[in-house]
Write a protein that holds these residues in place. Structure first.
Motif, short mmCIF file in Angstrom:
data_model
loop_
_atom_site.label_atom_id
_atom_site.label_comp_id
_atom_site.label_asym_id
_atom_site.label_seq_id
_atom_site.Cartn_x
_atom_site.Cartn_y
_atom_site.Cartn_z
N ARG A 10 0.29 -1.25 -0.29
CA ARG A 10 0.11 0.17 -0.16
C ARG A 10 0.55 1.30 -0.64
O ARG A 10 0.43 2.62 0.11
N ILE A 11 2.01 1.35 -0.23
CA ILE A 11 2.97 2.31 -0.24
C ILE A 11 3.65 2.22 -1.69
O ILE A 11 4.22 1.10 -2.86
N ALA A 12 3.82 3.46 -2.56
CA ALA A 12 4.93 3.49 -3.45
C ALA A 12 6.26 2.70 -3.17
O ALA A 12 7.07 3.31 -2.01
N LEU A 13 6.92 2.18 -3.77
CA LEU A 13 7.99 1.28 -3.51
C LEU A 13 9.79 1.61 -4.60
O LEU A 13 8.71 2.70 -5.35
N VAL A 14 10.28 2.16 -4.24
CA VAL A 14 11.75 2.48 -4.81
C VAL A 14 12.33 0.98 -4.85
O VAL A 14 12.82 0.63 -3.68
N ILE A 30 20.38 0.55 -11.30
CA ILE A 30 19.53 1.06 -11.88
C ILE A 30 18.25 1.66 -10.56
O ILE A 30 17.80 0.54 -10.14
N GLU A 31 17.78 2.98 -10.81
CA GLU A 31 16.75 3.43 -9.69
C GLU A 31 15.68 3.42 -9.59
O GLU A 31 15.22 4.13 -10.46
N VAL A 32 14.45 1.99 -9.05
CA VAL A 32 13.32 2.69 -10.31
C VAL A 32 12.33 3.06 -9.24
O VAL A 32 11.90 2.25 -7.66
N LEU A 33 11.87 4.56 -9.51
CA LEU A 33 10.94 4.29 -8.15
C LEU A 33 9.57 4.73 -9.13
O LEU A 33 9.12 4.56 -10.71
N ASN A 34 8.65 4.61 -7.67
CA ASN A 34 7.41 3.70 -8.11
C ASN A 34 7.60 2.74 -8.95
O ASN A 34 6.41 2.61 -10.10
N SER A 35 8.11 1.81 -8.41
CA SER A 35 8.46 0.76 -9.09
C SER A 35 7.07 -0.17 -8.50
O SER A 35 6.79 -0.52 -7.97
N CYS A 36 6.35 -0.93 -10.13
CA CYS A 36 5.54 -1.89 -9.96
C CYS A 36 5.79 -3.15 -9.70
O CYS A 36 4.82 -4.32 -9.49
N SER A 37 7.50 -3.59 -9.97
CA SER A 37 7.55 -4.92 -10.15
C SER A 37 9.13 -5.01 -9.18
O SER A 37 9.79 -3.92 -9.91
N GLU A 56 14.08 -3.06 -1.49
CA GLU A 56 13.91 -2.19 -2.14
C GLU A 56 13.21 -1.16 -1.14
O GLU A 56 14.33 -1.68 0.49
N ARG A 57 12.67 -0.21 -1.10
CA ARG A 57 12.20 1.13 -0.36
C ARG A 57 11.53 1.50 0.03
O ARG A 57 10.55 2.14 -1.50
N ALA A 58 9.99 2.29 0.62
CA ALA A 58 9.22 3.35 0.67
C ALA A 58 10.25 4.40 -0.55
O ALA A 58 11.07 5.27 0.26
N LEU A 59 9.46 5.14 -1.17
CA LEU A 59 9.61 6.76 -1.12
C LEU A 59 9.74 7.84 -0.55
O LEU A 59 8.84 7.42 0.21
N THR A 60 11.04 8.93 -0.27
CA THR A 60 10.67 9.45 0.65
C THR A 60 9.87 10.51 0.45
O THR A 60 8.86 10.84 -0.11
N GLU A 61 9.47 11.28 1.04
CA GLU A 61 8.54 12.22 1.34
C GLU A 61 8.37 13.49 -0.05
O GLU A 61 7.90 13.99 -1.11
N ARG A 62 9.68 13.50 -0.35
CA ARG A 62 10.33 14.78 -1.09
C ARG A 62 10.20 14.24 -2.40
O ARG A 62 9.91 14.05 -3.54
N GLU A 63 10.57 12.72 -2.16
CA GLU A 63 10.66 12.36 -3.84
C GLU A 63 8.64 11.87 -4.30
O GLU A 63 8.89 11.93 -5.18
N ALA A 64 7.98 11.51 -3.29
CA ALA A 64 6.67 11.22 -3.53
C ALA A 64 6.55 12.32 -4.52
O ALA A 64 5.58 12.87 -5.11
N SER A 65 6.43 13.44 -3.45
CA SER A 65 6.57 15.26 -4.12
C SER A 65 6.66 15.23 -5.83
O SER A 65 6.16 15.84 -6.24
N ILE A 66 7.72 14.68 -6.11
CA ILE A 66 8.37 14.91 -7.42
C ILE A 66 8.13 13.54 -8.33
O ILE A 66 7.31 14.05 -9.59
N LYS A 88 20.11 14.17 -0.61
CA LYS A 88 19.62 15.34 -1.75
C LYS A 88 17.91 15.55 -1.21
O LYS A 88 17.59 16.09 -0.98
N PHE A 89 17.90 14.20 -1.58
CA PHE A 89 16.39 14.04 -1.01
C PHE A 89 15.52 13.10 0.18
O PHE A 89 14.56 12.92 -0.20
N GLY A 90 16.46 13.28 1.68
CA GLY A 90 16.46 13.22 2.13
C GLY A 90 16.05 11.47 3.16
O GLY A 90 15.42 11.15 3.50
N LEU A 91 16.55 10.71 1.91
CA LEU A 91 17.08 9.50 2.71
C LEU A 91 17.38 9.25 3.75
O LEU A 91 18.91 9.87 4.09
N PRO A 92 16.61 8.71 4.82
CA PRO A 92 17.43 8.72 6.49
C PRO A 92 18.15 8.01 6.30
O PRO A 92 18.89 6.90 5.33
N GLU A 93 19.83 8.31 7.28
CA GLU A 93 20.68 7.97 7.31
C GLU A 93 20.76 6.58 7.67
O GLU A 93 21.35 5.02 6.83
#
Length: 114
Positions: A10-14, A30-37, A56-66, A88-93
């Motif tokens: 239920r969350i968008a994935l990278v 290759i980083e795929v944002l909003n990856s479906c597979s 894989e991980r969830a998008l950051t808020e900044r990535e999700a907005s862009i 730059k996109f605020g991924l937690p350390e």
């Protein structure tokens, strides 16, 4: 076309995929944002290559907005380039360190030059 969040989580994935080097090009992550597979097919001159995600991980808020409207691919030929982009996109350390732990397993150009 707007992509729905991954139905499993239920969350968008990278997702991250490793494309090994060949005689024509250097290795890339290759980083795929909003990856479906967790698989991607990379078009190549000789034959398309199918890759399995290594992380894989969830998008950051900044990535999700862009990048919220479509699947977006980003290519990185060095781990430092990937690190700078993710800062730059605020991924937690902690998440960034988990991702950078793959450096030993997936060599990129910067490691080959040493």
């Amino acid at each position: 076309m707007m992509l729905s969040p991954n139905p499993r989580t239920r969350i968008a994935l990278v997702r991250y995929f490793y494309l090994p080097a060949n005689k024509e090009r250097q290795a890339e992550v290759i980083e795929v944002l909003n990856s479906c597979s967790d698989m991607v097919t990379v078009p190549m001159r000789e034959e398309d290559v199918e890759l399995q995600a290594f992380s894989e991980r969830a998008l950051t808020e900044r990535e999700a907005s862009i990048y919220s409207r479509s699947e977006t691919w980003k290519l990185f030929s060095s781990w430092e380039e990937l690190r700078q982009d993710h800062l730059k996109f605020g991924l937690p350390e902690e998440q960034l360190q988990q991702l950078l732990n793959f450096r030993d397993r997936f060599e990129l150009h910067e490691e080959l030059a040493a």
